[in-house]
Design a protein around this motif. Structure first.
Motif, PDB file in Angstrom:
ATOM      1  N   UNK B 375      29.501   5.595 -17.128  1.00 12.64           N
ATOM      2  CA  UNK B 375      28.756   4.860 -18.321  1.00 12.64           C
ATOM      3  C   UNK B 375      28.386   6.135 -19.144  1.00 12.64           C
ATOM      4  N   UNK B 376      28.045   5.671 -20.333  1.00 16.11           N
ATOM      5  CA  UNK B 376      27.439   6.565 -21.491  1.00 16.11           C
ATOM      6  C   UNK B 376      26.255   7.106 -21.180  1.00 16.11           C
ATOM      7  N   UNK B 377      26.137   8.495 -21.217  1.00 16.10           N
ATOM      8  CA  UNK B 377      24.794   9.109 -20.992  1.00 16.10           C
ATOM      9  C   UNK B 377      23.783   9.243 -22.288  1.00 16.10           C
ATOM     10  N   UNK B 378      22.747   8.598 -22.050  1.00 18.38           N
ATOM     11  CA  UNK B 378      21.878   8.705 -23.320  1.00 18.38           C
ATOM     12  C   UNK B 378      21.656  10.246 -24.023  1.00 18.38           C
ATOM     13  N   UNK B 379      21.787  11.288 -22.807  1.00 20.22           N
ATOM     14  CA  UNK B 379      21.794  12.513 -23.498  1.00 20.22           C
ATOM     15  C   UNK B 379      22.743  12.793 -24.419  1.00 20.22           C
ATOM     16  N   UNK B 472      19.069   2.957 -43.669  1.00 26.67           N
ATOM     17  CA  UNK B 472      18.905   3.765 -42.422  1.00 26.67           C
ATOM     18  C   UNK B 472      19.894   3.633 -41.352  1.00 26.67           C
ATOM     19  N   UNK B 473      19.947   4.489 -40.611  1.00 31.98           N
ATOM     20  CA  UNK B 473      20.800   4.694 -39.417  1.00 31.98           C
ATOM     21  C   UNK B 473      20.008   4.266 -38.053  1.00 31.98           C
ATOM     22  N   UNK B 474      20.262   3.155 -37.626  1.00 27.65           N
ATOM     23  CA  UNK B 474      19.541   2.950 -36.194  1.00 27.65           C
ATOM     24  C   UNK B 474      20.389   3.172 -34.950  1.00 27.65           C
ATOM     25  N   UNK B 475      20.004   4.101 -34.120  1.00 22.33           N
ATOM     26  CA  UNK B 475      20.773   4.102 -32.878  1.00 22.33           C
ATOM     27  C   UNK B 475      19.871   3.536 -31.624  1.00 22.33           C
ATOM     28  N   UNK B 476      20.338   2.510 -31.175  1.00 19.32           N
ATOM     29  CA  UNK B 476      19.484   2.018 -30.307  1.00 19.32           C
ATOM     30  C   UNK B 476      20.200   2.420 -28.702  1.00 19.32           C
ATOM     31  N   UNK B 477      19.295   3.196 -28.179  1.00 22.16           N
ATOM     32  CA  UNK B 477      19.911   3.748 -26.921  1.00 22.16           C
ATOM     33  C   UNK B 477      19.275   2.581 -25.864  1.00 22.16           C
ATOM     34  N   UNK B 478      20.495   1.768 -25.360  1.00 24.49           N
ATOM     35  CA  UNK B 478      19.928   0.508 -24.995  1.00 24.49           C
ATOM     36  C   UNK B 478      20.375   0.488 -23.228  1.00 24.49           C
ATOM     37  N   UNK B 479      19.509   0.561 -22.628  1.00 24.83           N
ATOM     38  CA  UNK B 479      19.744   0.739 -21.178  1.00 24.83           C
ATOM     39  C   UNK B 479      19.167  -0.398 -20.357  1.00 24.83           C
ATOM     40  N   UNK B 480      19.109  -1.414 -20.999  1.00 29.67           N
ATOM     41  CA  UNK B 480      18.772  -2.791 -20.625  1.00 29.67           C
ATOM     42  C   UNK B 480      17.372  -2.910 -19.880  1.00 29.67           C
ATOM     43  N   UNK B 526      32.340   5.852 -23.283  1.00 30.20           N
ATOM     44  CA  UNK B 526      32.281   7.076 -23.852  1.00 30.20           C
ATOM     45  C   UNK B 526      33.199   7.201 -24.738  1.00 30.20           C
ATOM     46  N   UNK B 527      34.376   6.686 -24.763  1.00 25.77           N
ATOM     47  CA  UNK B 527      35.535   7.062 -25.910  1.00 25.77           C
ATOM     48  C   UNK B 527      35.136   6.356 -27.204  1.00 25.77           C
ATOM     49  N   UNK B 528      34.176   5.553 -27.254  1.00 23.18           N
ATOM     50  CA  UNK B 528      33.629   4.976 -28.661  1.00 23.18           C
ATOM     51  C   UNK B 528      32.666   5.768 -29.112  1.00 23.18           C
ATOM     52  N   UNK B 550      23.822   2.452 -22.641  1.00 21.16           N
ATOM     53  CA  UNK B 550      23.949   3.693 -21.999  1.00 21.16           C
ATOM     54  C   UNK B 550      23.546   3.333 -20.282  1.00 21.16           C
ATOM     55  N   UNK B 551      23.783   4.472 -19.553  1.00 19.03           N
ATOM     56  CA  UNK B 551      23.476   4.239 -17.959  1.00 19.03           C
ATOM     57  C   UNK B 551      22.069   4.004 -17.663  1.00 19.03           C
TER      58      UNK B 551
END
Lengths: 109, 578
Positions: B375-379, B472-480, B526-528, B550-551
């Protein structure tokens, strides 16, 4: 824990007393007794006028006496918090006085 | 010039050089809004909820150093703003909040939309005013700006009864040139004797650390701090509020300290023999157990606020004054003392710190060599945002794991670029504060790193961004899940996950953003990651909402062991303690 007496000289404005009382509650200190009076005889406070280069008029400022029971270690913090209130001009305990930013190691009030 | 109360209020703001008012109209503020309509010098930004107005004004203030201005109506308008005022208060951010009030003769009668705004806001403002007469409006505004922006800065509320803004009652208007409040006199210049003592302490020290916080930014003392360390070359750590005041990429920089601080920063503080606390307040997220804090260190505390010094940690040397002025005076002394601060004075200390950094420092290369089977790591997501934005963006954040990852992995080389709610920890802060930053700096990249929990607390402001075209650029670190709460439940409650899941109720955020007229991007692999982030940043004129899945099992490390731990007691990874 012993009972301490604080003396404040503050602007006689609506809401000023509430800020002092509120501060005691916000910071977790208890008030045992409280007495407040507008100051008519300003003679005793001429030294503040001189020190801060300001001029008081009759009933323009109030004297507030608060008794509180707190640990010794908290007294300095209470004095500093009260001194920070915008409408407080001076505050003292038994052995120190804040005249706004200026600290004196005696009770001048 | 003769003006009515409503025009006086607005003209006073114009006289103060206000560019933007963030607000929401209503009954008690109608006269004031009419005055706003009739002028061209300021732009009013209509938010979707008053909390958004306060955070936007707050973001504007943090980015520019100028006070943010908020306009509210009485009752619910005023109470909705309370969270934002408390946020600004805890982080000492200058803000002017003007609240309409019911007519004077109705005060105290439980009138429609009446609330005691002065009473409700009293514990969370630096000061507040009730307008008692039209003629006092200019003086009150002048004093409010002075109080908000001097000494230890903070929010000031002005409550204005509606009848005192009546357009039919005209009074002489003159805006005062200067201000003098006899009962308010914050310290500016430090005592020279204390400066001498600090220089002596520095000469004697073998293991010094500079611990600089938000007060250094508030005092615009970043340059002076950097100059100071050109002389002494000591390791520097920043608080969450102080990030950027010292360059994040500098070789002497240790990273953030405290609850989720780096191993080397916390170890350096614990083992230091001299700590220079500069505009920092020894918050409990910094000290861990105060009795165990930095047992060998002499403490020097620079602060403008008497009541901050020796509140938590007793200071051996207290330097009261504007941090900028105090550092200037220190630098003047150090200039002529260079013989005492040779390049290798603290060589052993730096060597020890490098060992710590090697042992358990953060891995800043996680964004390289990603694998789609994981899974994508938030870090890694934050690291990629840092790389793709060249480290130059303004970054606002919300509160939780994503906030800590942003603080750990986005390196800020300049002050006022990192905008977050440090003291109050207000979820919902990120998006509206980014609006304030973008309005102040329309040509700069403004990024909001948020989480799916926080963003939903002020998501209505996506509409405001659409109205005023704020890309604005919003990056939502979505871990549900509510990740930070979940982490604490994993670590302290045997993994009993109480009320941290939304089950299947989350919206499709990218589609939600599109429905407001913005661009949505969804990243699940991850590839995206790299291409998705780069595409978002390339769309200069669009607000882009990047929803990064993310994870869900990731934790933030290091993490201080509490209760009863010291700064050297840290969790370094799951199940692994120092």
């Amino acid at each position: 824990m012993i009972e301490r007496q604080l003396t404040l000289i503050m602007e006689n404005k609506p809401g000023a007393l509430a800020r002092v009382v509120g501060l005691f509650h916000q910071r977790g200190y208890n008030i045992d007794s409280l007495h407040v009076d507008p100051i008519k005889d300003l003679k005793k406070y001429e030294f503040i006028e001189k020190e801060l280069d300001i001029k008081f008029h009759e009933n323009e400022i109030s004297k507030l006496i608060i008794k509180t029971t707190v640990a010794d270690s908290l007294m300095r913090q209470i004095l500093r918090q009260i001194n920070k209130l915008i409408e407080v001009i001076a505050v003292s305990d038994n052995d120190s006085t804040y005249l706004k930013g200026i600290l004196r190691n005696e009770n001048l009030l | 010039m003769k003006l009515a109360g409503n025009d006086m209020l607005i003209q006073s703001l114009i006289n103060e050089g206000v560019e933007y008012i963030f607000g929401y109209p209503g009954g008690a503020a109608l006269h004031i809004y009419d005055a706003i309509f009739n002028q061209k010098d300021m732009q009013h930004i209509l938010v979707r909820h008053e909390q958004g107005a306060t955070h936007a004004a707050d973001g504007y203030a943090r980015a520019t150093g100028k006070p943010g201005v908020v306009m509210l109506t009485s009752g619910p308008g005023a109470t909705n703003a309370i969270t934002g005022i408390a946020t600004a208060f805890m982080d000492s951010i200058p803000m002017i909040v003007i609240s309409g009030q019911v007519q004077s003769h109705l005060i105290g009668t439980d009138a429609f939309q009446e609330t005691d705004m002065i009473g409700i806001s009293r514990p969370i403002v630096k000061h507040s005013f009730t307008v008692d007469h039209q003629e006092s409006i200019p003086k009150i505004v002048k004093e409010a700006f002075h109080i908000a922006t001097s000494g230890r800065q903070g929010p000031v509320v002005i409550d204005v009864p509606k009848d005192l803004t009546n357009p039919d009652d005209l009074f002489d208007y003159e805006y005062p040139n200067d201000v003098n409040i006899r009962s308010y006199n914050p310290p500016v210049e430090p005592e020279e004797s204390q400066i001498v003592r600090v220089v002596e302490a520095l000469k004697e020290a073998k293991r010094p650390v500079i611990y600089a916080g938000g007060g250094t930014i508030a005092s615009n003392a970043s340059e002076e701090l950097r100059e100071l360390n050109n002389y002494i070359k000591a390791p520097v750590t920043n608080t969450l509020m102080g990030l950027g005041v010292y360059p994040g990429t500098d070789k002497y920089f240790l990273g953030m300290l405290g609850m989720h601080g780096t191993y080397q920063a916390n170890m350096a503080m614990h083992n230091a023999d001299l700590i220079l606390a500069v505009g920092a307040r020894f918050d409990d997220r910094i000290t861990n157990t105060p009795e165990k804090f930095a047992p060998k260190a002499k403490i020097v505390h620079f602060d403008v606020d008497h009541s901050s010094v020796s509140k938590i940690i007793e200071a051996d040397i207290a330097v009261f004054g504007q941090v900028k002025n105090s550092l200037k005076q220190i630098n003047n002394k150090l200039k002529s003392e260079s013989a005492h601060f040779s390049d290798d004075k603290y060589a052993d200390w730096h060597k020890q710190i490098d060992v710590w950094r090697q042992e358990h420092g953060l891995d800043h290369d996680m964004y390289k060599n990603l694998d789609d089977s994981l899974p994508v790591s938030p870090q890694a997501a934050v690291q990629q945002i840092y790389q793709s934005s060249g480290g130059k963006a303004f970054v606002t954040s919300d509160v939780g794991q994503h906030q800590m990852f942003a603080a750990q992995y986005y390196h800020f080389d300049e002050p006022r670029k990192w905008i977050n709610s440090g003291g109050l920890g207000t979820m919902g802060f990120g998006l509206p504060s980014a609006m304030g930053v973008k309005l102040a700096y329309p040509d700069e990249e403004v990024i909001c790193i948020t989480g799916e929990g926080s963003i939903q607390m002020c998501i209505q402001e996506l509409s405001t961004c659409s109205q005023y075209k704020l890309p604005i650029k919003i990056f939502n670190i979505n871990n549900l899940a509510l990740g930070m709460v979940k982490q604490w439940q994993d670590m302290n409650y045997d993994g009993r996950h109480s009320s941290i899941s939304y089950e299947d109720s989350l919206p499709d955020f990218s589609k939600l953003a599109e429905s407001y007229g913005h661009v949505g991007i969804k990243i699940t692999k991850n590839s995206e990651l790299k291409s998705g982030i780069e595409k978002a940043l390339s769309l200069k004129d669009e607000l882009v909402f990047v929803d990064i899945y993310v994870d869900p099992n990731e934790h933030v490390y290091p993490m201080l062991v509490a209760p009863n731990g010291s700064l050297k007691d840290m969790w370094l990874s799951k199940g692994n303690k120092t």
